[in-house]
Scaffold this motif. Structure first.
Motif, PDB file in Angstrom:
ATOM      1  N   LEU A 127      39.626  42.252  28.922  1.00 21.31           N
ATOM      2  CA  LEU A 127      40.150  41.227  29.828  1.00 21.31           C
ATOM      3  C   LEU A 127      39.883  41.574  31.289  1.00 21.31           C
ATOM      4  CD1 LEU A 127      43.556  40.307  28.139  1.00 21.31           C
ATOM      5  CD2 LEU A 127      41.525  38.862  28.353  1.00 21.31           C
ATOM      6  N   LEU A 128      39.963  42.848  31.619  1.00 22.05           N
ATOM      7  CA  LEU A 128      39.654  43.261  32.987  1.00 22.05           C
ATOM      8  C   LEU A 128      38.198  42.939  33.322  1.00 22.05           C
ATOM      9  CD1 LEU A 128      40.369  44.679  35.659  1.00 22.05           C
ATOM     10  CD2 LEU A 128      39.694  46.834  34.579  1.00 22.05           C
ATOM     11  N   GLY A 129      37.302  43.232  32.380  1.00 18.90           N
ATOM     12  CA  GLY A 129      35.889  42.921  32.603  1.00 18.90           C
ATOM     13  C   GLY A 129      35.663  41.432  32.794  1.00 18.90           C
ATOM     14  N   LEU A 130      36.315  40.605  31.972  1.00 18.24           N
ATOM     15  CA  LEU A 130      36.184  39.157  32.112  1.00 18.24           C
ATOM     16  C   LEU A 130      36.752  38.674  33.445  1.00 18.24           C
ATOM     17  CD1 LEU A 130      37.192  38.036  28.495  1.00 18.24           C
ATOM     18  CD2 LEU A 130      34.902  38.129  29.464  1.00 18.24           C
ATOM     19  N   LEU A 131      37.870  39.254  33.846  1.00 22.35           N
ATOM     20  CA  LEU A 131      38.489  38.884  35.119  1.00 22.35           C
ATOM     21  C   LEU A 131      37.560  39.171  36.286  1.00 22.35           C
ATOM     22  CD1 LEU A 131      40.975  38.126  36.914  1.00 22.35           C
ATOM     23  CD2 LEU A 131      41.630  40.547  36.779  1.00 22.35           C
ATOM     24  N   LEU A 132      36.973  40.363  36.293  1.00 20.59           N
ATOM     25  CA  LEU A 132      36.113  40.751  37.409  1.00 20.59           C
ATOM     26  C   LEU A 132      34.803  39.971  37.411  1.00 20.59           C
ATOM     27  CD1 LEU A 132      36.628  44.629  37.383  1.00 20.59           C
ATOM     28  CD2 LEU A 132      37.724  42.944  38.862  1.00 20.59           C
ATOM     29  N   ALA A 133      34.203  39.797  36.223  1.00 18.82           N
ATOM     30  CA  ALA A 133      32.895  39.139  36.150  1.00 18.82           C
ATOM     31  C   ALA A 133      32.988  37.638  36.371  1.00 18.82           C
ATOM     32  CB  ALA A 133      32.251  39.429  34.789  1.00 18.82           C
ATOM     33  N   LEU A 134      33.959  36.986  35.710  1.00 15.51           N
ATOM     34  CA  LEU A 134      34.004  35.530  35.719  1.00 15.51           C
ATOM     35  C   LEU A 134      34.876  34.950  36.821  1.00 15.51           C
ATOM     36  CD1 LEU A 134      34.355  34.910  31.869  1.00 15.51           C
ATOM     37  CD2 LEU A 134      32.274  35.153  33.233  1.00 15.51           C
ATOM     38  N   VAL A 135      36.017  35.606  37.081  1.00 12.42           N
ATOM     39  CA  VAL A 135      36.972  35.036  38.037  1.00 12.42           C
ATOM     40  C   VAL A 135      36.705  35.545  39.448  1.00 12.42           C
ATOM     41  CG1 VAL A 135      39.407  34.720  38.591  1.00 12.42           C
ATOM     42  CG2 VAL A 135      38.681  34.821  36.203  1.00 12.42           C
ATOM     43  N   LEU A 136      36.894  36.852  39.667  1.00  8.04           N
ATOM     44  CA  LEU A 136      36.718  37.384  41.019  1.00  8.04           C
ATOM     45  C   LEU A 136      35.255  37.333  41.465  1.00  8.04           C
ATOM     46  CD1 LEU A 136      39.163  40.442  40.966  1.00  8.04           C
ATOM     47  CD2 LEU A 136      39.569  38.122  41.801  1.00  8.04           C
ATOM     48  N   GLY A 137      34.360  37.767  40.582  1.00  7.30           N
ATOM     49  CA  GLY A 137      32.952  37.766  40.946  1.00  7.30           C
ATOM     50  C   GLY A 137      32.345  36.378  40.908  1.00  7.30           C
ATOM     51  N   GLY A 138      32.484  35.676  39.770  1.00  9.40           N
ATOM     52  CA  GLY A 138      31.864  34.367  39.617  1.00  9.40           C
ATOM     53  C   GLY A 138      32.519  33.282  40.443  1.00  9.40           C
ATOM     54  N   TYR A 139      33.757  32.929  40.082  1.00 14.15           N
ATOM     55  CA  TYR A 139      34.444  31.848  40.779  1.00 14.15           C
ATOM     56  C   TYR A 139      34.753  32.222  42.224  1.00 14.15           C
ATOM     57  CZ  TYR A 139      37.996  28.400  41.996  1.00 14.15           C
ATOM     58  OH  TYR A 139      38.709  27.409  42.627  1.00 14.15           O
ATOM     59  N   GLY A 140      35.097  33.487  42.465  1.00 10.82           N
ATOM     60  CA  GLY A 140      35.432  33.915  43.819  1.00 10.82           C
ATOM     61  C   GLY A 140      34.278  33.736  44.783  1.00 10.82           C
ATOM     62  N   PHE A 141      33.082  34.192  44.403  1.00  9.42           N
ATOM     63  CA  PHE A 141      31.912  34.038  45.273  1.00  9.42           C
ATOM     64  C   PHE A 141      31.537  32.560  45.416  1.00  9.42           C
ATOM     65  CE2 PHE A 141      31.648  38.390  45.663  1.00  9.42           C
ATOM     66  CZ  PHE A 141      30.480  38.835  46.279  1.00  9.42           C
ATOM     67  N   GLU A 142      31.622  31.828  44.307  1.00  5.57           N
ATOM     68  CA  GLU A 142      31.264  30.412  44.340  1.00  5.57           C
ATOM     69  C   GLU A 142      32.170  29.622  45.278  1.00  5.57           C
ATOM     70  OE1 GLU A 142      31.636  27.693  40.774  1.00  5.57           O
ATOM     71  OE2 GLU A 142      29.536  28.311  40.611  1.00  5.57           O
ATOM     72  N   SER A 143      33.438  29.989  45.340  1.00  7.00           N
ATOM     73  CA  SER A 143      34.402  29.257  46.163  1.00  7.00           C
ATOM     74  C   SER A 143      34.164  29.433  47.661  1.00  7.00           C
ATOM     75  CB  SER A 143      35.832  29.691  45.812  1.00  7.00           C
ATOM     76  OG  SER A 143      36.033  31.059  46.126  1.00  7.00           O
ATOM     77  N   VAL A 144      33.428  30.484  48.032  1.00  5.46           N
ATOM     78  CA  VAL A 144      33.122  30.679  49.452  1.00  5.46           C
ATOM     79  C   VAL A 144      31.664  30.356  49.757  1.00  5.46           C
ATOM     80  CG1 VAL A 144      34.938  32.395  49.796  1.00  5.46           C
ATOM     81  CG2 VAL A 144      32.648  33.158  49.133  1.00  5.46           C
TER      82      VAL A 144
END
Length: 517
Positions: free
Chosen positions: A199-216
């Motif tokens: 779950l940590l890997g999914l959080l970092l890859a998809l949420v913080l890394g993926g969605y986070g970068f996309e949102s900015v």
């Protein structure tokens, strides 16, 4: 749910393709094209759904995140990576743009954007192929991945310019991400070894890394890669990578399916793809000579260039923004390049061995610092591969034998061992030029602790070919591989799990003996 049927079909074709020695991803691509053909012949609409698109995107993000986990950024910032990628991009655009303009009667802008799209190589395919051969951290693997990262950055700039958009002001937050590394390290330490780690890997890859970068306003792919790279130096980074392996593989099926389902091409698209396939060797040749110009040996230049001899999914993303009418021809070109590149990369080492005498003629007199010839001097024991097994063997032997040395194909890992006091140097056992420059007059025993079976087989064969009469021992997980290693020249090849059981039992016997006394 159509996605479940499509993935099942992809599994069947992937299994069939694997049976004839090709990577399963070729089967996944074929499944997409077959489904697209069935749609055209039967009239039943089969189109890539939003769900399949999300699955494909998550697969790409997870792949790039796991690639980042294996990267040392200091090894990417090098002349051969920066210079090779920028020069290749510039030369390719300079040659392809006028060629497309004259041959296809296009506008200069369209010709330039198509040239840019064709200049990129596939991060997904190259990383997949290198990862399957456990060569991501080998010298040629790091060079290839570094060039791909540079290309991805160039693609991000091109997409921003083509779309007329710029990242938001919040994108500056990205420069503060290194400050989060201690917190991320603590999260990784606290996540344990089970589902929380996944779950940590999914959080970092998809949420913080993926969605986070996309949102900015930045690329989600870049975000996944960055967050993976931030954890690369953590001792448990490889455990995290392995925990995400099966999830990533399932999602990547969606990515390759999506490419095939995109639709059957018309005659113009097929002609374009055919021409793109014919000029594909020129892309690899240019990479080869550029890397030789940066003092790489012929083998490293060849393997890196072959991994980069394909067209990129990033080219499709660029086309979707700037040239939507060219998306299908580019998609076919990318798919055909995958079909060509995947089997060639599987045979990369064999191909180089066949043409080594011709390719080595182009090497310069000076070589890259990571690829110097090696003399072992008075070394008595040689350990090839300094992962966990090789390190354990080294530390145990160090108590009895002072004249031993370890070799590893990852320069950064070799430097880490040197800092810890071990006599370890960089060398790639699968490099024919390494064996030609190896001098080992006093070695009487060799331990093959390399990570992949191909490396062990090559090392055993080359040692015997060089006239080595000493003892060669290796370990492996499978009985059939142990047989192959012995046939290649090793005296013994032990099964890893069996030896672990024997070692545990010996501890019990040792304790029993102590109690009796």
């Amino acid at each position: 749910m159509p996605e479940a049927i499509w993935i099942s079909f992809a599994f069947v074709l992937g299994l069939m393709v694997k049976g004839i020695g090709l990577p399963p991803l070729v089967g996944y691509l074929a499944a997409g094209f077959v489904l697209s053909g069935l749609s055209a012949s039967t009239g039943i609409a089969i189109e890539a759904t939003d769900a399949l698109g999300h699955i494909a995107h998550m697969g790409v993000l997870l792949l790039l995140f796991t690639v980042g986990l294996k990267l040392k950024l200091r090894s990417i910032v090098s002349p051969e990576v920066i210079g090779g990628s920028l020069l290749h991009f510039g030369i390719t655009c300079s040659v392809f743009t006028p060629g497309l303009y004259l041959l296809m009667d296009l506008s200069w802008q369209t010709a330039l954007m198509l040239a840019i799209a064709l200049s990129f190589s596939s991060t997904v395919l190259a990383a997949k192929v290198l990862e399957s051969k456990r060569e991501l951290r080998a010298f040629h693997g790091r060079v290839a991945i570094g060039i791909l990262i540079m290309q991805d950055l160039i693609a991000l700039i091109v997409m921003s310019l083509a779309a007329g958009q710029t990242p938001s002001q919040w994108a500056l937050i990205v420069f503060g991400l290194p400050l989060l590394r201690p917190a991320l390290f603590r999260l990784l330490d606290a996540s344990g070894h089970d589902e929380l780690l996944v779950l940590l890997g999914l959080l970092l890859a998809l949420v913080l890394g993926g969605y986070g970068f996309e949102s900015v306003g930045l690329s989600s792919e870049l975000g996944a890669l960055v967050f993976g790279a931030m954890l690369a130096s953590h001792p448990r980074s490889q455990e995290l990578s392995k925990s995400l392996w099966s999830v990533k593989e399932v999602f990547l099926v969606g990515f390759f399916l999506q490419i095939g389902i995109g639709g059957l091409p018309d005659s113009q698209a097929l002609t374009f793809a055919l021409v793109a396939a014919l000029v594909l060797p020129l892309k690899g040749i240019l990479f080869f000579f550029l890397l030789l110009a940066f003092r790489l040996r012929a083998r490293s230049g060849f393997l890196s260039a072959l991994a980069l001899s394909n067209y990129s999914e990033f080219g499709l993303i660029v086309a979707s923004i700037a040239l939507p009418q060219w998306l299908v021809p580019l998609a076919i070109s990318v798919s055909v390049s995958f079909l060509i590149s995947a089997p060639l990369n599987r045979l990369a080492h064999s191909l180089y061995e066949r043409f080594a005498h011709r390719l080595s003629r182009f090497e310069g007199q000076k070589h890259h610092p990571d690829e110097q010839p090696l003399s072992l001097g008075s070394t008595r024991v040689l350990i090839m591969g300094m992962g966990r097994t090789g390190t354990a063997a080294y530390d145990w032997l160090k108590k009895q034998e002072t004249k031993l040395i370890g070799l590893d194909s990852d320069p950064s890992k070799a430097r880490e061992h040197q800092k810890e006091g071990r006599n370890v140097v960089f060398a790639d056992a699968e490099d024919a030029s390494f064996w030609n420059g190896l001098h080992m007059p006093d070695v009487h025993s060799v331990i093959l602790a390399l990570g992949d079976i191909e490396g062990k087989l090559i090392a055993a064969r080359m040692l015997r070919k060089l006239g080595f009469k000493g003892y060669i021992v290796a370990h492996t997980m499978y009985a059939d591989e142990a047989r192959q290693i012995r046939e290649a020249g090793a005296n013994d090849a032990y099964l890893t799990m069996n030896e672990t059981g024997v070692a545990l039992a010996s501890h019990i016997m040792g304790r029993s003996a102590e109690r009796e006394h």
